[in-house]
Design a protein around this motif. Structure first.
Motif, PDB file in Angstrom:
ATOM      1  N   ILE A 156       0.749  -1.327   0.065  1.00  0.00           N
ATOM      2  CA  ILE A 156       0.084  -0.094  -0.045  1.00  0.00           C
ATOM      3  C   ILE A 156       0.986   1.285   0.176  1.00  0.00           C
ATOM      4  O   ILE A 156       1.768   1.398   0.732  1.00  0.00           O
ATOM      5  CB  ILE A 156      -0.914   0.072   1.336  1.00  0.00           C
ATOM      6  CG1 ILE A 156      -1.694  -1.179   1.309  1.00  0.00           C
ATOM      7  CG2 ILE A 156      -1.673   1.147   1.117  1.00  0.00           C
ATOM      8  CD1 ILE A 156      -2.523  -1.349   2.711  1.00  0.00           C
ATOM      9  N   VAL A 179      -1.307   5.223   3.412  1.00  0.00           N
ATOM     10  CA  VAL A 179      -2.427   5.199   4.264  1.00  0.00           C
ATOM     11  C   VAL A 179      -2.504   6.436   5.025  1.00  0.00           C
ATOM     12  O   VAL A 179      -1.754   6.974   5.333  1.00  0.00           O
ATOM     13  CB  VAL A 179      -2.254   3.838   5.441  1.00  0.00           C
ATOM     14  CG1 VAL A 179      -3.375   3.608   6.180  1.00  0.00           C
ATOM     15  CG2 VAL A 179      -1.998   2.394   4.830  1.00  0.00           C
ATOM     16  N   PHE A 212      -6.765   4.054   2.113  1.00  0.00           N
ATOM     17  CA  PHE A 212      -5.638   3.225   1.562  1.00  0.00           C
ATOM     18  C   PHE A 212      -5.575   3.810   0.112  1.00  0.00           C
ATOM     19  O   PHE A 212      -6.390   3.942  -0.642  1.00  0.00           O
ATOM     20  CB  PHE A 212      -6.016   1.772   1.507  1.00  0.00           C
ATOM     21  CG  PHE A 212      -6.340   1.059   2.756  1.00  0.00           C
ATOM     22  CD1 PHE A 212      -5.481   0.793   3.545  1.00  0.00           C
ATOM     23  CD2 PHE A 212      -7.593   1.023   3.205  1.00  0.00           C
ATOM     24  CE1 PHE A 212      -5.519   0.037   4.857  1.00  0.00           C
ATOM     25  CE2 PHE A 212      -7.734   0.511   4.601  1.00  0.00           C
ATOM     26  CZ  PHE A 212      -6.682   0.050   5.403  1.00  0.00           C
ATOM     27  N   ALA A 249      -4.820  -4.285   2.882  1.00  0.00           N
ATOM     28  CA  ALA A 249      -5.528  -3.601   3.847  1.00  0.00           C
ATOM     29  C   ALA A 249      -5.936  -4.373   4.875  1.00  0.00           C
ATOM     30  O   ALA A 249      -5.936  -4.129   6.111  1.00  0.00           O
ATOM     31  CB  ALA A 249      -6.780  -2.795   3.035  1.00  0.00           C
ATOM     32  N   PHE A 269     -10.892   3.158  -0.444  1.00  0.00           N
ATOM     33  CA  PHE A 269      -9.546   3.040  -1.260  1.00  0.00           C
ATOM     34  C   PHE A 269      -9.642   4.094  -2.345  1.00  0.00           C
ATOM     35  O   PHE A 269     -10.673   4.375  -3.150  1.00  0.00           O
ATOM     36  CB  PHE A 269      -9.522   1.542  -2.211  1.00  0.00           C
ATOM     37  CG  PHE A 269      -9.606   0.584  -1.039  1.00  0.00           C
ATOM     38  CD1 PHE A 269      -8.327  -0.044  -0.809  1.00  0.00           C
ATOM     39  CD2 PHE A 269     -10.511  -0.137  -0.579  1.00  0.00           C
ATOM     40  CE1 PHE A 269      -8.098  -1.065  -0.068  1.00  0.00           C
ATOM     41  CE2 PHE A 269     -10.275  -1.045   0.501  1.00  0.00           C
ATOM     42  CZ  PHE A 269      -9.314  -1.595   0.680  1.00  0.00           C
TER      43      PHE A 269
END
Length: 119
Positions: free
Chosen positions: A38, A41, A50, A80, A97
Motif C-alpha cells: 500500500i 495510508v 488506502f 489493507a 480505497f
C-alpha cells in the motif's frame, strides 16, 4: 537516472504532500505485506483511506488511472486486511480505497476516491 523505486518514492512524496494539503493525515507509507504494498495510508477525519499512487510521464499510452486493474485492487484489498490486523485501533473505522494519479511535466494530479467497493 533514477531507478523505478526512487521515482516511485518521489511521486509518493508528492502525493503525500498533496493529500496533506487537502486535509488528510498520512499514517503510513509503503506498507508491505506478502503479495503487495500500500503506497499510502491516511486518515480523512474518521475515515481510513488506502491510497494507490500511479505516475505516468505522459498520457501517450493511456492515463495513469487506466493502469489500476482488478488484480492490483485485489492486492491492495488483501494488504489493507493485513494492515488492519497489525493496527487494530483502526478496525472499526470507516474505510475507502483511493488513487492519486500523476501525469506529466508539470505534474497533473487526479484524485480518484472510492475506487474499490469490495468490503
Amino acid at each position: 537516472m533514477p531507478t523505478n523505486r526512487q521515482r516511485g518514492q518521489h511521486y509518493e512524496q508528492i502525493a503525500a504532500q498533496y493529500l496533506t494539503q487537502h486535509g488528510l493525515q498520512i499514517i503510513a507509507q509503503n506498507f508491505f505485506c506478502k503479495g503487495g504494498e500500500i503506497d499510502l495510508v491516511a486518515l480523512e477525519q474518521q475515515t481510513l483511506v488506502f491510497i494507490e499512487v500511479k505516475y505516468r510521464q505522459t498520457n501517450q499510452h493511456g492515463e495513469a488511472s487506466e493502469f489500476i486493474n482488478t488484480k492490483k485492487l485485489q492486492r491492495l484489498y488483501r494488504c489493507a486486511q493485513v494492515f488492519l490486523l497489525k493496527h487494530r485501533q483502526f478496525q472499526q473505522a470507516a474505510m475507502r480505497f483511493d488513487s492519486l494519479c500523476i501525469t506529466g511535466q508539470p505534474d497533473k494530479i487526479e484524485w480518484l476516491k472510492n475506487i474499490y467497493n469490495g468490503w
